[in-house]
Design a protein around this motif. Structure first.
Motif, PDB file in Angstrom:
ATOM      1  N   ASP A 104      13.194  15.224  -1.158  1.00 17.72           N
ATOM      2  CA  ASP A 104      13.475  13.800  -2.147  1.00 17.72           C
ATOM      3  C   ASP A 104      12.954  14.447  -3.769  1.00 17.72           C
ATOM      4  OD1 ASP A 104      13.433  12.241  -3.675  1.00 17.72           O
ATOM      5  OD2 ASP A 104      11.901  11.277  -2.760  1.00 17.72           O
ATOM      6  N   THR A 105      14.194  14.772  -4.463  1.00 18.26           N
ATOM      7  CA  THR A 105      14.215  15.590  -5.715  1.00 18.26           C
ATOM      8  C   THR A 105      12.573  14.798  -6.693  1.00 18.26           C
ATOM      9  OG1 THR A 105      16.019  15.285  -6.001  1.00 18.26           O
ATOM     10  CG2 THR A 105      14.708  16.605  -7.596  1.00 18.26           C
ATOM     11  N   VAL A 106      12.483  13.401  -6.768  1.00 22.83           N
ATOM     12  CA  VAL A 106      11.702  12.466  -7.266  1.00 22.83           C
ATOM     13  C   VAL A 106      10.198  13.052  -6.892  1.00 22.83           C
ATOM     14  CG1 VAL A 106      11.034  10.662  -7.738  1.00 22.83           C
ATOM     15  CG2 VAL A 106      13.425  10.636  -8.055  1.00 22.83           C
ATOM     16  N   THR A 107       9.923  13.270  -5.469  1.00 23.76           N
ATOM     17  CA  THR A 107       8.686  13.078  -4.954  1.00 23.76           C
ATOM     18  C   THR A 107       8.127  14.753  -4.405  1.00 23.76           C
ATOM     19  OG1 THR A 107       9.059  12.206  -3.172  1.00 23.76           O
ATOM     20  CG2 THR A 107       7.942  10.878  -4.269  1.00 23.76           C
ATOM     21  N   GLY A 108       9.071  14.905  -4.225  1.00 24.89           N
ATOM     22  CA  GLY A 108       9.290  16.221  -3.715  1.00 24.89           C
ATOM     23  C   GLY A 108       8.674  16.659  -2.376  1.00 24.89           C
ATOM     24  N   GLN A 109       8.530  15.643  -1.759  1.00 33.09           N
ATOM     25  CA  GLN A 109       8.436  15.212  -0.267  1.00 33.09           C
ATOM     26  C   GLN A 109       9.831  15.165   0.456  1.00 33.09           C
ATOM     27  OE1 GLN A 109       6.877  10.954  -0.499  1.00 33.09           O
ATOM     28  NE2 GLN A 109       5.336  11.410   0.852  1.00 33.09           N
ATOM     29  N   SER A 111      10.096  17.770  -8.381  1.00 32.80           N
ATOM     30  CA  SER A 111       8.112  17.596  -8.091  1.00 32.80           C
ATOM     31  C   SER A 111       7.640  18.318  -7.835  1.00 32.80           C
ATOM     32  CB  SER A 111       8.908  15.810  -7.426  1.00 32.80           C
ATOM     33  OG  SER A 111       7.809  15.640  -7.225  1.00 32.80           O
ATOM     34  N   LYS A 112       6.396  18.489  -8.668  1.00 31.66           N
ATOM     35  CA  LYS A 112       5.323  19.154  -7.922  1.00 31.66           C
ATOM     36  C   LYS A 112       5.079  20.795  -8.049  1.00 31.66           C
ATOM     37  CE  LYS A 112       4.035  15.922  -4.665  1.00 31.66           C
ATOM     38  NZ  LYS A 112       4.026  14.552  -3.462  1.00 31.66           N
ATOM     39  N   GLN A 113       6.345  20.959  -9.296  1.00 28.50           N
ATOM     40  CA  GLN A 113       6.680  22.110  -9.195  1.00 28.50           C
ATOM     41  C   GLN A 113       6.364  22.735 -10.772  1.00 28.50           C
ATOM     42  OE1 GLN A 113      10.690  23.233  -8.238  1.00 28.50           O
ATOM     43  NE2 GLN A 113      10.470  21.873  -6.611  1.00 28.50           N
ATOM     44  N   LYS A 141      17.131  17.954 -11.819  1.00 30.38           N
ATOM     45  CA  LYS A 141      17.100  18.740 -11.615  1.00 30.38           C
ATOM     46  C   LYS A 141      17.476  20.159 -11.241  1.00 30.38           C
ATOM     47  CE  LYS A 141      19.111  17.435  -6.595  1.00 30.38           C
ATOM     48  NZ  LYS A 141      19.810  15.962  -6.713  1.00 30.38           N
ATOM     49  N   GLY A 142      17.312  20.449 -12.795  1.00 32.02           N
ATOM     50  CA  GLY A 142      17.384  21.664 -13.366  1.00 32.02           C
ATOM     51  C   GLY A 142      16.810  21.783 -14.491  1.00 32.02           C
ATOM     52  N   GLY A 143      16.457  23.484 -15.552  1.00 33.82           N
ATOM     53  CA  GLY A 143      16.232  23.479 -16.680  1.00 33.82           C
ATOM     54  C   GLY A 143      17.281  22.954 -17.099  1.00 33.82           C
ATOM     55  N   GLY A 144      18.387  23.421 -18.107  1.00 34.11           N
ATOM     56  CA  GLY A 144      19.618  23.134 -18.878  1.00 34.11           C
ATOM     57  C   GLY A 144      19.756  21.713 -18.819  1.00 34.11           C
ATOM     58  N   GLU A 167      20.864   7.156  -5.760  1.00 35.07           N
ATOM     59  CA  GLU A 167      19.139   7.679  -5.688  1.00 35.07           C
ATOM     60  C   GLU A 167      18.317   8.350  -6.696  1.00 35.07           C
ATOM     61  OE1 GLU A 167      17.493   8.705  -1.745  1.00 35.07           O
ATOM     62  OE2 GLU A 167      15.636   7.838  -2.354  1.00 35.07           O
ATOM     63  N   ASP A 168      18.273   9.234  -6.743  1.00 31.24           N
ATOM     64  CA  ASP A 168      18.007  10.133  -7.997  1.00 31.24           C
ATOM     65  C   ASP A 168      18.612   9.459  -9.443  1.00 31.24           C
ATOM     66  OD1 ASP A 168      16.482  11.935  -5.739  1.00 31.24           O
ATOM     67  OD2 ASP A 168      18.253  13.625  -6.520  1.00 31.24           O
ATOM     68  N   ALA A 169      19.009   9.044  -9.765  1.00 35.45           N
ATOM     69  CA  ALA A 169      19.055   8.303 -10.819  1.00 35.45           C
ATOM     70  C   ALA A 169      18.427   7.322 -10.766  1.00 35.45           C
ATOM     71  CB  ALA A 169      20.786   8.343 -11.287  1.00 35.45           C
ATOM     72  N   PHE A 170      18.794   6.642  -9.694  1.00 31.21           N
ATOM     73  CA  PHE A 170      18.036   5.118  -9.409  1.00 31.21           C
ATOM     74  C   PHE A 170      15.814   5.329  -9.793  1.00 31.21           C
ATOM     75  CE2 PHE A 170      15.646   1.804  -7.677  1.00 31.21           C
ATOM     76  CZ  PHE A 170      16.676   0.408  -8.498  1.00 31.21           C
TER      77      PHE A 170
END
Lengths: 346, 183, 501
Positions: free
Chosen positions: C190-195, A174-176, A199-202, C453-456
């Motif tokens: 947090d993967t989804v928002t990058g926060q 995100s934001k990348q 999470k990853g490009g693949g 949580e990411d998947a959700f």
């Protein structure tokens, strides 16, 4: 070529004496093994990857490790260490904190710029010692091969026709970089995507094959196998010129046949740095060792093959040119991210 | 555990060091505090259900909230247990606690010695391990010097070969390794 | 059948004396790696990778090289169970569920039986997974493509639900422990928002709480503190140390064929999707406890409680190689390093690998059969050796275990901060165990919390915030329904039993 080598060899003896003097002065108290030659690693070198296993940076780092070992380019071994925490901040902070440690190098992604800007984690490329740009990674606009879209224009029109947030763009993080490109496309064309971070490009490429997203901006190497298998279709490359590789890759197309996005009415131009940095405070001698090492790596046929497979831009800068490039790129990211509203809240 | 002999320790001091009730209640309070901190920080970064799904703090906020609620219940349940005076259970007896500390304190010193504390540099994991194993065997195991030195030096040397030489996984090292040129 | 002839050809490629020798070396090395927490299969594979480059220039050499590397991987899968059973310290994340019954067994003096059961089940799980790879590879690869975020979430939900109601701890303590696990999993980016979440400005917290550090502390250190309370005499009694134990255990194992099959199916499924070996082992254990007639005794040293997670973990670990080869997505860090190895030999994993590099692929599949057979023989001969470790006096083994724990915690991120965390988790483990807070739900929440949580949230982004996405097609709908069934299994089965009466 041979001429160039000759002059380099001629120059060496003088330089060597200077180095010996330097080494003697510096190496008091350490057990320098080979005093007669230039600086060399005295223990295994840690190659930090500020990203998870299996991604583009990780693949390249492990590939370099392999090339160095296979061709005996370094006496000591090289160990690849993944430090992906906090969008790579873990790796960069580790290198930043290893002041004067010449046995540590780091490979960058765009997160060198994006992570501190987006999260406010305190590091900057100026905290590190720039060594060498290895290559630039391209970004390509991909759709599933089962869809009818043949050009970027057709696809963007379809996105607009479907209405805002109806079409899904998959990307890494995100934001990348992937989301920055997505926002740039939106600003350019007025289309509006729903961006879904993975999470990853693949993983992103496979999600596109499985039709869980409608398009991606994967790097060539992440999607090339799916393209060859006829699952994905490249629409255009986010660069101001076509790629130089003319060997056929898939369905009678070469990388060079992919049009530029600008020619399709989507003038977005973005490449990602694959460069090497060292911790702060290392000596010129130590930097020079790695510059020479990577020069040898880049001369191997393995490397050339790798570059072609991943359709990399092989621009490789060192020294001041590299610093200038990075400075420019940092300002550009600052502007792009401010525009997209991705900067960390203070 | 009960099947095993407990003849150790000699004259065991079974006086309780703390009651089950006290520790149970204190733990509930600590978890409540953690829950509150989690909920507060999540609220700060946004804990609403936005237009496209939950925000970054949405789940952690409710996790914090549930932590708080469940620890309130646990706290009340703990208070309902019998206190000492009423013949309540012991959490740990004094002699057992002494045994636990006899392992815990050397371990904490060991970890501090590996990496150092603040400005004091550490001695590295290998030297610290030699001393740690030796102290343990001499003091708690009452072994002779010969056996103690054999094990306490042999094991770290094995790990050194294994990690540094074989698998190239660098572990923390100190002045001794630097002096021997091994780092 | 085309597969059979390809496989026979593969055996011809793989079955050379040198390759068999490489298998033994790989397995032994892998077991060693599996035993030490902190040294993962990824380390071993990464170190040997450069050595194998020299081998990788010819097609036959490539097969030899990949055999060596994959055997390290099998060895690590086998070896992870050893410390779980002997000392309650999971050597690898997927061995956590093995501690639940494996350690109580060894406390009862049945370490030999537990080890034999673990190794044999690993073998069975892997074997079934290889059969599936041999005959169903193309179909299965297509199945994996159907997994998007909603499907992944429903799988994680199923893992949690199959675990609900497993402990007999007070319900609110279970809830608190589980939520604590979720809270720990949320720390970091947090993967989804990058926060950044819950880091409070500490750079050490950026990388979050690693599962392995929590587990080494909670289980390993916590157990040592509990043991020491009883005094310094070592509790582990001497079990039978002879090879006879292996045969005796084998006589008993066929009784649990249903559990084995179920766990293999779960493992294959989780390996392909790729959910990974760790969720597979938890789900395998949870489902077995619910469905087995011995379910009530799980956690007290039931051999079936060792069979279930080990079969599932090894099946998943093996099946995970399929998406790596056909899709290029690694199911585990080790698989990722193997992937890097393939790349440097000029083998690009992807849909075309099975067509373009037939020799290599079938040689690899044949080596999976051979490697696991060789592996089983190798590890079974080590059973008496490992069981004998229990006879070492506590005042020698305890400091050595503590040293191993410290090394393990350090190597995860090369960070001393993690070693301190491990100590804190050790104290938490000690207190929690005494106060009857269950550890298993907490560990499960740490492992799967952020992934779920990411998947959700990815699903919510895609569906514009509509929960109906979890029933939007047959696949995700049936997994979600299965999860809900598992969640309400206890009251449901009670009602059914009452109605029958």
């Amino acid at each position: 070529m041979s001429k160039h080598l000759n002059t380099a060899a001629n120059r060496q003896p003088q330089a060597k004496w200077k180095r010996v003097a330097l080494a003697c002065a510096v190496a008091v108290g350490t057990f320098a093994s080979g005093v007669a030659s230039a600086w060399e690693p005295t223990k295994s070198v840690e190659f930090v990857v500020p990203a998870g296993t299996g991604g583009g940076a990780d693949q390249m780092a492990r590939f370099i490790q392999g090339v160095i070992t296979k061709n005996n380019l370094m006496k000591q071994s090289m160990v690849v260490v993944n430090k992906s925490g906090g969008a790579g901040a873990e790796g960069f902070l580790d290198v930043k904190g290893s002041n004067k440690d010449p046995h540590k190098i780091i490979i960058t992604l765009s997160n060198l710029f994006t992570t501190p800007l987006a999260t406010g984690v305190p590091f900057n490329w100026k905290d590190l010692t720039p060594v060498q740009m290895l290559a630039l990674d391209q970004f390509i606009f991909w759709v599933n091969a089962d869809t009818p879209y043949k050009t970027a224009k057709e696809y963007v029109d379809a996105v607009k026709a479907a209405g805002p947030n109806k079409m899904k763009m998959g990307g890494t993080g995100s934001k990348q970089e992937d989301q920055i490109i997505t926002v740039a496309i939106e600003k350019q064309t007025g289309a509006k995507f729903t961006y879904i971070p993975y999470k990853g490009g693949g993983e992103v490429a496979v999600q596109l094959v499985g039709k869980h997203v409608d398009s991606t901006v994967n790097n060539p190497i992440e999607a090339v196998e799916q393209w060859r298998a006829g699952k994905l279709r490249p629409l255009c490359v986010f660069d101001d010129k076509k790629m130089p590789y003319t060997a056929k890759v898939a369905s009678n197309m070469s990388w060079g046949d992919i049009p530029t996005c600008a020619s399709q009415g989507v003038s977005v131009d973005y490449q990602m740095l694959r460069g090497i940095f060292m911790p702060p405070g290392v000596t010129k001698e130590q930097v020079k060792f790695y510059v020479d090492l990577f020069k040898k790596v880049r001369e191997t046929p393995d490397w050339k093959e790798f570059m072609e497979k991943g359709a990399f831009d092989t621009t490789a800068l060192t020294g001041e040119d590299y610093v200038n490039w990075v400075t420019r790129e940092e300002q550009r990211h600052q502007a792009l991210m401010a525009e997209a509203g991705f900067l960390a809240k203070k | 555990m009960s099947e095993h002999d407990k003849e150790s320790g000699g004259a065991a001091d079974d006086t309780p060091a703390a009651s089950y009730r006290t520790i149970d209640a204190v733990t509930a309070v600590v978890i409540f505090a953690i829950g509150a901190v989690v909920a507060w920080d999540s609220y700060r970064i946004g804990a609403k259900w936005g237009s496209d799904g939950p925000e970054a703090g949405y789940f952690p906020f409710y996790i914090g909230l549930i932590l708080c609620i469940s620890s309130i219940v646990n706290f009340i349940n703990a208070l309902r247990e019998k206190s000492f005076a009423e013949g309540g259970e012991s959490f740990v007896s004094k002699s057992s606690l002494r045994m636990v500390f006899s392992v815990m304190i050397p371990t904490i010193i060991y970890v501090a010695a590996i990496g150092g504390v603040g400005p004091v540099p550490g001695v590295g994991i290998y030297v610290a391990s030699v001393i740690f194993i030796a102290v343990f065997m001499l003091w708690l195991g009452k072994y002779g010097w010969g056996k103690t030195l054999g094990v306490s030096i042999g094991v770290p040397v094995f790990f050194f070969l294994m990690f540094e030489i074989w698998f190239k996984v660098p572990l923390p090292k100190g002045p001794l390794e630097a002096m021997l040129g091994l780092d | 059948m085309e597969e059979i002839s390809s496989l026979m050809h593969g055996f011809a490629v793989a079955l050379t004396p040198m390759n068999i020798g490489l298998m033994m070396i790989g397995i032994l090395l892998g077991v060693l790696i599996g035993v030490l927490p902190g040294l993962g299969g990824a380390n071993g594979v990464a170190i040997l990778l450069p050595l194998t480059f020299a081998m990788g220039s010819t097609p036959a050499g490539q097969v030899s090289a990949i055999i060596l590397l994959s055997c390290i991987y099998w060895g690590a899968l086998f070896g992870g169970a050893i410390t779980s059973i002997l000392f309650n310290i999971p050597g690898e994340p997927w061995s956590v569920a093995t501690t639940f019954d494996g350690y109580p067994m060894s406390q009862k003096g049945k370490a030999g039986e537990a080890l034999t059961a673990a190794f044999t089940s690993s073998f069975v799980g892997a074997f079934i997974a290889v059969l599936m790879i041999t005959f169903l590879a193309p179909m299965v690869a297509r199945f994996a493509l159907r997994f998007g975020p909603p499907e992944f979430f429903s799988v994680y939900l199923l893992t949690f639900c199959s675990f609900v109601g497993m402990t007999k701890s007070p319900p609110f303590k279970t809830l608190a422990a589980m939520m604590l696990g979720f809270a720990l999993a949320a720390v970091g980016l947090d993967t989804v928002t990058g926060q950044l979440r819950l880091t409070f400005g500490f750079t050490e917290l950026l990388k979050g709480f690693d599962f392995l550090i929590a587990v080494i502390g909670l289980f390993g250190i916590g157990e040592i503190l509990l043991t020491i309370e009883e005094g310094l005499n070592f509790k582990g009694t001497e079990g039978k140390m002879r090879m006879k134990v292996v045969l005796e255990t084998w006589k008993e194992l066929p009784k649990y064929w249903k559990t084995s099959l179920r766990s293999s199916a779960i493992g294959c499924w989780m390996g392909i999707t790729p959910g990974g070996a760790t969720p597979a082992s938890f789900m395998g254990y949870g489902v077995a406890k619910k469905l087995s007639p011995n379910g009530a005794n799980f956690g007290k040293g039931e051999i079936e409680g060792v069979v279930a997670p080990e079969t599932a973990a090894h099946a998943a670990g093996t099946a995970a190689l399929l998406p790596m080869l056909t899709l290029g997505i690694p199911g585990s860090p080790t698989a990722a390093v193997l992937l890097g190895g393939l790349l440097i030999w000029g083998l690009q994993p992807g849909p075309l690998l099975f067509e373009e590099k037939k020799d290599f692929v079938w040689g690899l599949i044949a080596s999976m059969y051979l490697g696991n057979v060789v592996g089983l023989i190798v590890v079974l001969t080590t059973v008496p050796l490992f069981a004998a470790i229990l006879r070492v006096p506590f005042s020698i083994i305890a400091p050595v275990i503590l040293v191993i724990c410290a090394i393990g915690a350090f190597t995860v991120h090369q960070s001393m901060f993690d070693v301190w965390l491990m100590i804190i988790f050790g104290i938490i483990g000690y207190v929690f165990k005494k106060l009857d807070y269950p550890m298993a739900p907490m560990v499960l929440a740490i492992v799967l919390g952020d992934r779920a949580e990411d998947a959700f949230r990815q699903s919510m982004l895609a569906s514009q915030g509509s929960l109906a996405v979890f029933f939007s097609n047959g696949l995700v709908g049936s997994i979600t329904a299965l999860a809900l069934l598992m969640l309400f299994w206890a009251p449901l089965s009670a009602t059914i039993a009452r109605l029958r009466r």
